[in-house]
Design an enzyme around this catalytic site. Structure first.
Site, PDB file in Angstrom:
ATOM      1  CE  LYS A 126      -8.341   9.212 -11.499  1.00  0.00           C
ATOM      2  NZ  LYS A 126      -8.760   8.979 -10.102  1.00  0.00           N
ATOM      3  CG  ASP A 166      -5.194   8.736  -9.412  1.00  0.00           C
ATOM      4  OD1 ASP A 166      -6.120   8.396  -8.661  1.00  0.00           O
ATOM      5  OD2 ASP A 166      -4.555   7.904 -10.089  1.00  0.00           O
TER       6      ASP A 166
HETATM    7  P1  NDP Z   1       1.009   8.116  -5.289  1.00  0.00           P
HETATM    8  O1  NDP Z   1       1.586   8.570  -6.576  1.00  0.00           O
HETATM    9  O2  NDP Z   1       1.137   8.966  -4.099  1.00  0.00           O
HETATM   10  O3  NDP Z   1       1.597   6.678  -4.911  1.00  0.00           O
HETATM   11  C1  NDP Z   1       1.495   5.625  -5.787  1.00  0.00           C
HETATM   12  C2  NDP Z   1       2.136   4.416  -5.152  1.00  0.00           C
HETATM   13  O4  NDP Z   1       1.780   3.240  -5.875  1.00  0.00           O
HETATM   14  C3  NDP Z   1       3.656   4.477  -5.191  1.00  0.00           C
HETATM   15  O5  NDP Z   1       4.187   3.798  -4.090  1.00  0.00           O
HETATM   16  C4  NDP Z   1       3.975   3.747  -6.487  1.00  0.00           C
HETATM   17  O6  NDP Z   1       5.291   3.218  -6.558  1.00  0.00           O
HETATM   18  C5  NDP Z   1       2.933   2.642  -6.463  1.00  0.00           C
HETATM   19  N1  NDP Z   1       2.619   2.240  -7.842  1.00  0.00           N
HETATM   20  C6  NDP Z   1       2.031   3.009  -8.781  1.00  0.00           C
HETATM   21  N2  NDP Z   1       1.895   2.342  -9.938  1.00  0.00           N
HETATM   22  C7  NDP Z   1       2.440   1.147  -9.701  1.00  0.00           C
HETATM   23  C8  NDP Z   1       2.600   0.001 -10.520  1.00  0.00           C
HETATM   24  N3  NDP Z   1       2.191  -0.007 -11.804  1.00  0.00           N
HETATM   25  N4  NDP Z   1       3.184  -1.075  -9.948  1.00  0.00           N
HETATM   26  C9  NDP Z   1       3.592  -1.053  -8.661  1.00  0.00           C
HETATM   27  N5  NDP Z   1       3.463   0.006  -7.843  1.00  0.00           N
HETATM   28  C10 NDP Z   1       2.890   1.081  -8.364  1.00  0.00           C
HETATM   29  O7  NDP Z   1      -0.519   7.783  -5.621  1.00  0.00           O
HETATM   30  P2  NDP Z   1      -1.761   7.645  -4.620  1.00  0.00           P
HETATM   31  O8  NDP Z   1      -1.330   7.100  -3.333  1.00  0.00           O
HETATM   32  O9  NDP Z   1      -2.514   8.908  -4.675  1.00  0.00           O
HETATM   33  O10 NDP Z   1      -2.660   6.565  -5.388  1.00  0.00           O
HETATM   34  C11 NDP Z   1      -2.590   5.171  -5.114  1.00  0.00           C
HETATM   35  C12 NDP Z   1      -3.866   4.498  -5.554  1.00  0.00           C
HETATM   36  O11 NDP Z   1      -4.973   5.059  -4.845  1.00  0.00           O
HETATM   37  C13 NDP Z   1      -4.230   4.647  -7.020  1.00  0.00           C
HETATM   38  O12 NDP Z   1      -4.874   3.476  -7.462  1.00  0.00           O
HETATM   39  C14 NDP Z   1      -5.219   5.799  -7.027  1.00  0.00           C
HETATM   40  O13 NDP Z   1      -6.058   5.784  -8.151  1.00  0.00           O
HETATM   41  C15 NDP Z   1      -5.976   5.494  -5.756  1.00  0.00           C
HETATM   42  N6  NDP Z   1      -6.716   6.604  -5.154  1.00  0.00           N
HETATM   43  C16 NDP Z   1      -6.095   7.768  -4.837  1.00  0.00           C
HETATM   44  C17 NDP Z   1      -6.791   8.788  -4.234  1.00  0.00           C
HETATM   45  C18 NDP Z   1      -6.148  10.041  -3.783  1.00  0.00           C
HETATM   46  O14 NDP Z   1      -6.834  10.862  -3.177  1.00  0.00           O
HETATM   47  N7  NDP Z   1      -4.874  10.257  -4.009  1.00  0.00           N
HETATM   48  C19 NDP Z   1      -8.241   8.670  -4.012  1.00  0.00           C
HETATM   49  C20 NDP Z   1      -8.784   7.378  -4.304  1.00  0.00           C
HETATM   50  C21 NDP Z   1      -8.037   6.403  -4.888  1.00  0.00           C
HETATM   51  P3  NDP Z   1       6.379   3.950  -7.494  1.00  0.00           P
HETATM   52  O15 NDP Z   1       6.700   5.219  -6.788  1.00  0.00           O
HETATM   53  O16 NDP Z   1       7.519   3.008  -7.576  1.00  0.00           O
HETATM   54  O17 NDP Z   1       5.705   4.167  -8.815  1.00  0.00           O
HETATM   55  O1  2IT Z   2      -9.661   8.152  -7.412  1.00  0.00           O
HETATM   56  C1  2IT Z   2      -9.992   9.148  -6.731  1.00  0.00           C
HETATM   57  O2  2IT Z   2     -11.066   9.176  -6.118  1.00  0.00           O
HETATM   58  C2  2IT Z   2      -9.086  10.286  -6.659  1.00  0.00           C
HETATM   59  N1  2IT Z   2      -7.988  10.207  -7.212  1.00  0.00           N
HETATM   60  C3  2IT Z   2      -9.492  11.549  -5.954  1.00  0.00           C
HETATM   61  C4  2IT Z   2     -10.337  12.400  -6.825  1.00  0.00           C
HETATM   62  C5  2IT Z   2     -10.672  13.764  -6.284  1.00  0.00           C
HETATM   63  O3  2IT Z   2     -11.260  14.525  -7.058  1.00  0.00           O
HETATM   64  O4  2IT Z   2     -10.372  14.078  -5.139  1.00  0.00           O
END
Ligand code: NDP
Ligand code: 2IT
Length: 452
Positions: A126, A166
């Protein structure tokens, strides 16, 4: 606490002080794995756990860039390469002011076992930066990404380490970083996943994490001969994972009723439908606006701003059947977990990484609900990243339906592994199941490859 777990944790904390998120992730993992090792002593002989908690490599570097006012800004960049036993390092990049070594070590650690569960050949890592993309212009984000890549390019490559998105790192950031890497290396390779489908990306990658977490929920419900039809669902966040979780829930006849961001949440009792979701996608992905604006358009919905004096998040305090936390680590504490249970929630599928505190997890397990931890439930994103890598190696592109079919199949297989290793009578302990299944695959590869 098992005394071996306690001794292991004391040593880990002494060697890695001030890394609470990393301690939390390791604690959850070894609590599942230690009893399994007691029955399978070969893993102890090879000091597998001691090696697993030490990343293969950690890189920390300076990212200087110039903002639109001509001021020089300096951020800190990281890549934590945790384990490459079953494939090149693979995992996302996070851009958020809260990013530090502890957060990235926890994410990289979890990534190793999540990737192992997918069955694809990917190690885990990461990276990211404490840079905050919020409120920055596209040009500022581009200059930051270019400076980030000027250092990161040395450590990554299509057979070495393949980053992706992420929090705060979406299609725009992948584009800027990929463009800079290509320029420096003079090579068009699959060094990133989550690319646009116009230039090497896979269909379904944007949807994959959200869709996957809903597919996982479907599998959990099947064990009770149930489905998602008409289920009321609480969803946190409104980013990539939340949006496609809601999209799939709508397609399957469920009724999602919430979205949030770091300023507050909306509750729409009548249900979020496709029209409302399209509004949120445009608001978030194009306008980069705030979720509060939802209530200006859909007036029956209620907006509640974040209240830092509360000991719980009111989003988790509505009548519902299922919960899909899709924001960030530790967003569900013990009080939230108890509120969810009291409101009738009996399924939690974690789209985010480690969104539930250990005390919250304890409540879910004690209540014996269907609780799918992030490592298993959100593995769909990295799984389709793995499929993107396969397509890039073969220089071809699979149809949308083909990728979705494979994603669905991978989520079913992950569910089966959780059941295989986590079954306790009638109850499936998905936390133990996911941790042990991931551990076995990585540990066996480490033994095969000697002391490296
Ligand atoms: P995005 O940046 O697209 O969205 C993040 C969302 O979470 C936003 O709505 C943001 O609000 C909110 N958020 C982030 N940090 C905080 C915080 N500290 N407190 C409150 N709200 C928060 O990210 P993703 O959707 O990609 O990721 C969301 C989660 O999913 C993470 O935990 C990530 O690690 C996990 N994940 C993502 C994957 C992927 O493929 N993208 C794969 C697997 C897991 P704001 O805009 O106000 O910050
Ligand atoms: O937490 C996760 O699994 C991700 N943010 C996606 C990682 C990836 O390499 O697609």
């Amino acid at each position: 606490m098992n005394s071996e777990v306690m001794n292991f944790m004391n040593t880990l904390k002494a060697h890695n002080p001030n890394e609470p998120e990393f301690h939390q992730a390791v604690y959850e993992f070894i609590s599942s794995v230690m009893p399994f090792i007691e029955k399978n002593p070969q893993y102890r002989k090879y000091k597998i756990l001691e090696r697993m908690v030490e990343p293969e490599r950690v890189i920390i570097f300076r990212i200087p860039w110039v903002d639109d006012q001509g001021e020089i800004q300096v951020n800190r960049g990281f890549r934590v390469e945790v384990n490459s036993a079953i494939g090149p390092f693979k995992g996302g990049l996070r851009l958020h002011p809260s990013v530090n070594l502890s957060v990235l070590k926890f994410l990289g650690f979890e990534q190793v076992y999540k990737n192992a569960l997918t069955g694809l050949p990917m190690g885990g890592g990461k990276g990211g930066s404490d840079f905050d993309p919020k409120g920055k212009s596209d040009n500022e984000v581009m200059r930051f990404c270019q400076s980030f890549m000027l250092e990161l390019f040395r450590y990554i490559g299509p057979n070495t380490d393949i980053p992706a998105g992420d929090i705060g790192f979406g299609a725009r950031e992948v584009g800027y970083c990929f463009g800079m890497y290509k320029k420096i290396m003079n090579e068009f390779t699959g060094v990133f996943t989550g690319k646009s489908t116009d230039w090497g990306g896979s269909f379904i990658r944007p949807e994959a994490t959200g869709y996957g977490s809903v597919y996982f929920a479907q599998e959990m419900l099947k064990t009770r001969s149930e489905n998602l039809d008409k289920k009321i669902c609480l969803v946190s966040a409104s980013g990539n994972v939340a949006q496609y979780t809601v999209e799939k829930l709508i397609q399957l006849g469920a009724k999602p009723v919430t979205f949030s961001d770091s300023d507050g949440y909306i509750y729409d009792e009548s249900g979020i439908n496709k029209e409302k979701l399209d509004f949120v996608m445009h608001l978030k992905n194009v306008c980069r606006g705030r979720i509060k604006e939802y209530t200006e358009k859909f007036r029956d919905a209620i907006y509640t701003p974040v209240d830092k004096t509360l000991d719980h998040n009111p989003l988790w305090n509505h009548k519902a059947d299922c919960a899909f936390p899709c924001a960030t680590q530790n967003e569900i504490n013990k009080k939230d977990a108890l509120n969810l249970l009291q409101n009738g929630v009996y399924l939690v599928s974690e789209g985010a990484n480690m969104p539930t505190t250990p005390e919250g997890v304890h409540q879910f397990l004690a209540a014996k609900i269907l609780y799918g931890p992030g490592k298993a439930a959100n593995a769909g994103g990295v799984a389709v990243s793995g499929l993107e890598m396969s397509q890039n190696s073969q220089r071809l592109s699979w149809e949308r339906a083909e990728v979705d079919r494979r994603l669905h199949q991978i989520m079913q297989k992950i569910h089966n592994q959780c059941v295989k290793y986590g079954k306790e009578g009638n109850f499936t302990h998905y936390v133990n199941g996911a941790n042990i299944a991931g551990f076995v695959r990585v540990a066996n590869a480490m033994i095969d490859q000697g002391i490296v």
